[in-house]
Design a protein around this motif. Structure first.
Motif, short mmCIF file in Angstrom:
data_model
loop_
_atom_site.label_atom_id
_atom_site.label_comp_id
_atom_site.label_asym_id
_atom_site.label_seq_id
_atom_site.Cartn_x
_atom_site.Cartn_y
_atom_site.Cartn_z
N PHE A 318 -17.78 -4.52 20.34
CA PHE A 318 -17.68 -4.21 18.91
C PHE A 318 -17.57 -2.71 18.62
N PRO A 319 -18.43 -1.85 19.22
CA PRO A 319 -18.33 -0.42 18.88
C PRO A 319 -16.99 0.20 19.24
N TYR A 320 -16.29 -0.35 20.24
CA TYR A 320 -14.98 0.18 20.60
C TYR A 320 -13.91 -0.30 19.62
N ILE A 321 -13.96 -1.59 19.31
CA ILE A 321 -12.99 -2.14 18.36
C ILE A 321 -13.15 -1.47 16.99
N LEU A 322 -14.38 -1.14 16.65
CA LEU A 322 -14.65 -0.53 15.34
C LEU A 322 -13.91 0.79 15.17
N VAL A 323 -13.76 1.56 16.26
CA VAL A 323 -13.06 2.85 16.19
C VAL A 323 -11.64 2.74 16.74
N ASN A 324 -11.13 1.48 16.78
CA ASN A 324 -9.73 1.23 17.14
C ASN A 324 -9.42 1.61 18.59
N LYS A 325 -10.38 1.38 19.46
CA LYS A 325 -10.18 1.56 20.89
C LYS A 325 -10.44 0.22 21.56
N PHE A 326 -9.45 -0.24 22.32
CA PHE A 326 -9.49 -1.61 22.80
C PHE A 326 -9.77 -1.67 24.30
N PRO A 327 -10.89 -2.31 24.68
CA PRO A 327 -11.13 -2.54 26.11
C PRO A 327 -9.99 -3.36 26.70
N SER A 328 -9.44 -2.91 27.81
CA SER A 328 -8.31 -3.61 28.40
C SER A 328 -8.21 -3.24 29.88
N TYR A 329 -7.22 -3.83 30.54
CA TYR A 329 -6.99 -3.54 31.96
C TYR A 329 -5.85 -2.54 32.13
N SER A 330 -5.59 -1.73 31.14
CA SER A 330 -4.49 -0.76 31.21
C SER A 330 -4.98 0.58 31.74
N GLY A 331 -5.56 0.55 32.94
CA GLY A 331 -5.93 1.79 33.61
C GLY A 331 -7.04 2.55 32.93
N TYR A 332 -6.68 3.71 32.34
CA TYR A 332 -7.68 4.60 31.75
C TYR A 332 -8.43 3.93 30.60
N ASN A 333 -7.77 3.03 29.87
CA ASN A 333 -8.43 2.33 28.77
C ASN A 333 -9.49 1.34 29.25
N SER A 334 -9.52 1.07 30.54
CA SER A 334 -10.57 0.19 31.05
C SER A 334 -11.95 0.83 30.94
N HIS A 336 -13.25 1.56 28.31
CA HIS A 336 -13.85 0.90 27.14
C HIS A 336 -14.44 -0.46 27.49
N GLN A 337 -14.26 -0.91 28.73
CA GLN A 337 -14.86 -2.16 29.19
C GLN A 337 -16.29 -1.97 29.68
N LEU A 338 -16.82 -0.80 29.50
CA LEU A 338 -18.12 -0.43 30.07
C LEU A 338 -19.19 -1.50 29.90
N LEU A 339 -19.26 -2.14 28.72
CA LEU A 339 -20.35 -3.07 28.41
C LEU A 339 -19.91 -4.53 28.41
N GLU A 340 -18.69 -4.80 28.83
CA GLU A 340 -18.19 -6.17 28.83
C GLU A 340 -18.89 -7.06 29.86
N GLY A 341 -19.24 -6.48 30.99
CA GLY A 341 -19.71 -7.27 32.12
C GLY A 341 -20.97 -8.07 31.86
N PHE A 342 -21.84 -7.58 31.00
CA PHE A 342 -23.12 -8.26 30.76
C PHE A 342 -22.90 -9.65 30.18
N GLY A 343 -22.13 -9.72 29.11
CA GLY A 343 -21.89 -11.01 28.48
C GLY A 343 -21.01 -11.92 29.31
N ILE A 344 -19.94 -11.36 29.90
CA ILE A 344 -19.00 -12.16 30.68
C ILE A 344 -19.69 -12.81 31.87
N SER A 345 -20.56 -12.07 32.55
CA SER A 345 -21.23 -12.61 33.74
C SER A 345 -22.11 -13.81 33.37
N ILE A 346 -22.77 -13.75 32.24
CA ILE A 346 -23.60 -14.88 31.78
C ILE A 346 -22.72 -16.09 31.48
N ILE A 347 -21.59 -15.86 30.80
CA ILE A 347 -20.68 -16.96 30.46
C ILE A 347 -20.15 -17.63 31.72
N ILE A 348 -19.73 -16.84 32.70
CA ILE A 348 -19.14 -17.38 33.93
C ILE A 348 -20.14 -18.27 34.67
#
Length: 532
Positions: A318-334, A336-348
């Protein structure tokens, strides 16, 4: 069982990331700090409002082999973060029926392929902040258990420092809820409190007891507004939050999903077309399946854990989307994925253990093995980006003409598919490579389509006072005089490139990489065309 999962996590984390310890490459905005003057580094970090991080880079870049040093620090910091997560579970979930579930979630977190920009020098502060954030959580829980005031003070200090990565200010909601309120809310819903007012009394007392932790984000925000605000080229709308950005959240969520899918597809396509990495994947899955024990978790809570995983994932992006920065797999923009792993690991983990028991172990081994191999492949692509940097450096010394006047050279690169990560394409990255053999910094090397685009956008005029930060201190805008052509040479790339390229690197035979590329330069115009 939990200890076995923990030790397996450390081994698999090492296997996933060991190749970053062999990569001295410099990527993207690293060129704003690598081989850069102290003034250039500090000017940038005064500009974006985090000058304490600038001092850190000034110190670290002066140490020999600084790119490798950054990678070793990142590797160690992430290990400390994983260790802290396990200690958090030890101290927090002693009575929890979901402790094995959560241990497996940490394992997935440790090997999940995300945030690959961590390999860059410029992103190290993100890793530092996340690590000390996790350590701060661990110490706060330890304080709750034994009331040692030292833990409380250190935890407060570490939380404050971690907020320099501003997304952690918002993600702070997660530990605040689970450490201070979760157990009491569980008791309330089970009818163990006499009423709502009783629960609110407990909450009020808890807030007063830990008032310093509740006020900490506001204190940081006030101090940031006074001492750490963006200036210079970053002063305009840098990470600005407006009513418009709030209203755009639904659209940006769909855009985030689309960008994530669009940027991971090329990586997946290359992964499944690479025989070398597919063989490695099968071997890793087989080993994990053979040595990993059969595991049972409390399946009744899996749907609830999926919901929690989605909530935590949402808080992470949310804090990244709020400032129009999108977590993605496009190299340097990754980054913004800093905090994705916590939720995704639980879901998996929750999804795996909702499936039939007969396939749980094979599916778990396959998922972990795929993630480990995917990380290895991404690290290899970064290494291939480093190979191109080395080839460019060697070729620039002989191909690029020496000149004492500002010169513009456009680049036509037909080898961008060589590496899916770390291709030197930005003009300041190309200028950074060229700077190693052209300390005058008077040559702009830029992709042929980028020059007219940036010129029309007025970018060069905008950054003119800061050209020294882009490795162009001696450059003034001129029309292109030369075109540099880069294509593959007739020499075929090796059948097993991972073994071949790393073998060349370890044996000190990096010059052999030059045979795979052909660089040539030709004039476009012959007269001086300085732009006023």
């Amino acid at each position: 069982m939990n200890r076995k999962i923990e030790f397996a996590t450390y081994f698999l984390y090492f296997l996933s990331n060991v190749l970053m310890l062999l990569n001295p490459g410099v990527y993207w905005d690293d060129w704003a700090i690598y081989n850069m003057s102290d003034e250039g580094i500090m000017n940038q970090f005064y500009g974006n409002g985090v000058y304490p991080i600038g001092y850190m880079h000034v110190y670290l870049t002066k140490i020999a082999s600084s790119p490798l040093l950054y990678n070793y620090l990142c590797f160690l910091l992430q290990f400390i973060g994983i260790y802290s997560l396990f200690r958090i579970l030890d101290n927090y979930s002693i009575k929890s029926k979901n402790s094995t579930f959560l241990y497996l979630s940490v394992l997935i977190f440790a090997v999940f392929p995300f945030y690959d920009a961590k390999i860059t020098m410029i992103v190290l502060p993100y890793t530092i902040c996340l690590t000390i954030f996790l350590v701060a959580n661990w110490l706060l829980i330890k304080y709750n258990n034994n009331r040692n005031i030292v833990y409380r003070i250190i935890s407060l200090v570490l939380f404050f420092l971690s907020f320099f990565t501003n997304s952690l200010l918002f993600f702070y909601i997660v530990p605040v809820y689970f450490i201070f309120f979760y157990e009491d809310l569980q008791c309330f819903f089970k009818g163990q409190y006499s009423g709502f007012l009783k629960m609110m009394g407990v909450f009020s007392k808890r807030i007063l007891t830990y008032l310093d932790f509740f006020l900490l984000p506001f204190l940081f925000w006030v101090l940031r507004s006074i001492y750490f605000m963006p200036t210079m080229q970053y002063a305009k709308d840098y990470n600005q939050i407006t009513l418009e950005s709030l209203l755009a959240i639904p659209y940006r969520i769909f855009k985030f999903i689309y960008i994530t899918a669009a940027t991971i597809v090329p990586l997946l396509k290359e992964f499944f077309q690479n025989p070398e990495i597919l063989i490695l994947t099968c071997l890793i899955i087989l080993i994990i399946f053979k040595i990993f024990p059969s595991i049972r978790v409390n399946s009744k809570s899996n749907w609830k854990m999926i919901v929690w995983g989605i909530i935590i994932l949402g808080l992470g992006i949310f804090p990244y989307i709020l400032v129009n920065k999108f977590p993605s797999y496009s190299g340097y923009n990754s980054r913004h994925q800093l905090l994705e792993g916590f939720g995704i690991s639980i879901i998996i983990i929750a999804v795996i253990f909702l499936l039939p028991k007969k396939i749980e172990k094979l599916l778990l081994a396959s998922v972990i093995g795929f993630f480990v191999a995917f990380n290895i492949n991404i690290n290899f692509h970064y290494f291939k980006g480093y190979i191109k940097q080395q080839v460019f450096h060697e070729a620039f010394q002989t191909v690029i003409p020496k000149t004492d006047k500002p010169t513009t050279i456009v680049l036509k690169d037909k080898t961008t598919d060589f590496a899916l990560r770390g291709n030197p394409v930005a003009f300041y990255a190309l200028s950074g490579i060229l700077k190693r053999s052209n300390p005058e910094e008077n040559i702009l090397l830029i992709r042929e389509n980028d020059f007219p685009k940036y010129k029309n956008q007025g970018l060069f005029e905008e950054i003119k006072p800061f050209m020294f930060q882009y490795n162009l201190s001696g450059y003034e805008l001129t029309e292109p005089e030369y075109i540099l052509n880069i294509k593959y040479a007739e020499t075929k790339t090796p059948a097993f490139p991972m073994l071949a390229y790393y073998g060349d690197y370890i044996m000190g035979n990096k010059e052999s990489w030059n045979k795979y590329f052909d660089l040539s330069i030709e004039p476009l115009i012959k007269k001086d065309t300085k732009i006023n």
